[in-house]
Design a protein around this motif. Structure first.
Motif, PDB file in Angstrom:
ATOM      1  N   VAL A 125      23.939   4.396  18.792  1.00 32.85           N
ATOM      2  CA  VAL A 125      23.730   3.046  17.990  1.00 32.85           C
ATOM      3  C   VAL A 125      23.494   3.448  16.475  1.00 32.85           C
ATOM      4  CG1 VAL A 125      21.949   1.125  17.317  1.00 32.85           C
ATOM      5  CG2 VAL A 125      22.391   1.958  19.749  1.00 32.85           C
ATOM      6  N   THR A 126      22.899   4.460  16.224  1.00 32.17           N
ATOM      7  CA  THR A 126      22.423   4.932  14.957  1.00 32.17           C
ATOM      8  C   THR A 126      23.888   5.324  14.402  1.00 32.17           C
ATOM      9  OG1 THR A 126      20.415   5.681  15.321  1.00 32.17           O
ATOM     10  CG2 THR A 126      21.518   6.551  13.252  1.00 32.17           C
ATOM     11  N   ARG A 138      26.117   2.144  13.570  1.00 35.25           N
ATOM     12  CA  ARG A 138      25.905   1.126  12.550  1.00 35.25           C
ATOM     13  C   ARG A 138      26.246   1.827  10.958  1.00 35.25           C
ATOM     14  NH1 ARG A 138      20.153  -1.462  13.719  1.00 35.25           N
ATOM     15  NH2 ARG A 138      20.585  -3.086  12.098  1.00 35.25           N
ATOM     16  N   ALA A 198      16.050   5.836  15.755  1.00 33.54           N
ATOM     17  CA  ALA A 198      14.842   4.998  16.132  1.00 33.54           C
ATOM     18  C   ALA A 198      13.734   5.846  16.430  1.00 33.54           C
ATOM     19  CB  ALA A 198      15.316   4.268  17.456  1.00 33.54           C
ATOM     20  N   TYR A 208      17.096  -0.985  19.000  1.00 40.09           N
ATOM     21  CA  TYR A 208      16.977  -2.019  17.926  1.00 40.09           C
ATOM     22  C   TYR A 208      15.644  -2.545  17.136  1.00 40.09           C
ATOM     23  CZ  TYR A 208      22.044  -3.101  18.175  1.00 40.09           C
ATOM     24  OH  TYR A 208      23.349  -2.767  17.814  1.00 40.09           O
ATOM     25  N   ARG A 209      14.587  -2.364  18.352  1.00 38.92           N
ATOM     26  CA  ARG A 209      13.240  -2.719  17.833  1.00 38.92           C
ATOM     27  C   ARG A 209      12.891  -1.568  16.919  1.00 38.92           C
ATOM     28  NH1 ARG A 209       9.071  -2.193  16.026  1.00 38.92           N
ATOM     29  NH2 ARG A 209       7.056  -2.927  16.836  1.00 38.92           N
ATOM     30  N   LYS A 268      14.517  -0.092  14.646  1.00 35.39           N
ATOM     31  CA  LYS A 268      15.489  -0.121  13.665  1.00 35.39           C
ATOM     32  C   LYS A 268      16.490   1.270  13.693  1.00 35.39           C
ATOM     33  CE  LYS A 268      12.902  -3.362  12.040  1.00 35.39           C
ATOM     34  NZ  LYS A 268      13.213  -4.414  12.052  1.00 35.39           N
ATOM     35  N   ASP A 292      18.975   1.625  10.905  1.00 36.47           N
ATOM     36  CA  ASP A 292      18.846   0.545   9.956  1.00 36.47           C
ATOM     37  C   ASP A 292      18.705   1.045   8.364  1.00 36.47           C
ATOM     38  OD1 ASP A 292      18.015  -1.512   8.380  1.00 36.47           O
ATOM     39  OD2 ASP A 292      17.033  -2.714   9.875  1.00 36.47           O
TER      40      ASP A 292
END
Length: 332
Positions: free
Chosen positions: A241-242, A245, A261, A317-318, A320, A323
């Motif tokens: 995921v990281t 993104r 995360a 996602y919680r 980040k 992000d």
């Protein structure tokens, strides 16, 4: 063996000034010796010929793990002592993956919903990418005290249990137990607050060995591939995921950062130990039971993977994962 050798390596790192100095991308605040992963590498590789000598490990498996693991470990060791360009490291990684897959007999057929699919030559290419990705994501996820060690130990214990449940007459369960034992000796020194880091020599080695163990298990029983992917879920989901993104934003994915995360969670909590222990608990109390249902054919592999990964995606996602805004706010 790895416990005593890690202590020696700590003294060696201090004498040679092999110190990981904190910077703006670090998750730690204290200068700490690195390179302790050599103890894991030495303990594991030294035991393989012994298992082979007593007919507990087949020659091809011994050659696959020894050759691939040694190549990645030496590259990581040199990188820890200086710097090797990313392209050369990647070349070695793919070469090591090809070596390991060759001796293991390639990528096994994939089982899903009662069907078995032989991917042929595409399977070899997919497997090489899979092995190299797992190798590198393990390096990405080695960012807080004790995390890479806890992950390896819990995943290996789960993998050994699942192999024993599916193929009780096989000795393949010994390899993950051996790796877990080697990591445990190092973890005594690396558990928060860490007195030494494993460095690239250790994280890269663990990544490729775990990847090859998953392929070996899948050759015993195709469904075990899903089992290993489930057990490795925390690292796979956070790192993937990281990366996705960051790539979508046009960032250089290979550059160091602290937007995973688990790193964000450790900054919120203000300590490494709760995050490390929480991930160990997720592995034992969530991922291992789901993997067990898949191993015992109570749940299809793809369905089990989706069930296991959904909460992990929500957590990513919680906290980040990837992000940039959250990372920038933390830096302020």
């Amino acid at each position: 063996m790895s416990w005593g050798l890690t202590g020696f390596l700590r003294r060696y790192a201090l004498a040679r000034n092999l110190i990981d100095v904190p910077n703006e991308r670090s998750s730690h605040s204290t200068p700490t010796p690195r390179g302790g992963g050599v103890a894991i590498v030495t303990a594991f590789l030294a035991a393989l010929p012994l298992l082979n000598r007593f007919d507990l490990l087949a020659n091809p498996v011994c050659l696959a793990l020894w050759g691939a693991g040694c190549a990645v470990a030496v590259t990581g060791f040199l990188d820890d002592h200086g710097h090797i360009a990313a392209r050369w490291r990647l070349l070695v990684h793919f070469g090591a993956a090809a070596w390991g897959l060759y001796w293991l007999g390639g990528f096994p057929p994939v089982s899903a919903f009662g069907y078995s699919l032989d991917l042929g030559w595409f399977g070899y290419a997919f497997a090489a990418v899979y092995v190299v990705w797992l190798l590198n994501l393990y390096n990405f996820m080695d960012g807080i005290d004790g995390l890479a060690g806890i992950e390896a130990i819990t995943v290996c214990c789960g993998g050994a249990l699942m192999v024993w449940l599916v193929a009780p007459d096989s000795t393949a369960w010994m390899l993950p137990v051996l790796l877990a034992s080697a990591v445990l000796g190092f973890l005594v020194w690396n558990f928060p607050p860490a007195r030494i880091f494993m460095g690239d020599v250790g994280s890269g080695f663990l990544g490729i060995i775990l990847a090859l163990l998953s392929v070996q298990a899948a050759r015993i029983e195709p469904g075990l591939l899903w089992v290993w992917l489930i057990l490795l879920g925390v690292f796979i989901v956070d790192a993937t995921v990281t990366l996705c993104r960051r790539v979508l934003r046009g960032e250089k994915f290979y550059e160091a950062h602290h937007s995973h995360a688990y790193q964000y969670a450790s900054r919120i909590i203000g300590a490494h130990q709760p995050v490390t222990l929480a991930i160990g608990a997720i592995n034992v109390f969530w991922l291992m039971p789901v993997a067990g249902l898949v191993a015992l054919e109570k749940l299809d592999g793809i369905v089990g993977l989706m069930v296991a990964y959904l909460p992990l995606l929500l957590l990513a996602y919680r906290y980040k994962a990837g992000d940039r805004l959250a990372q920038a706010r933390d830096a302020e």
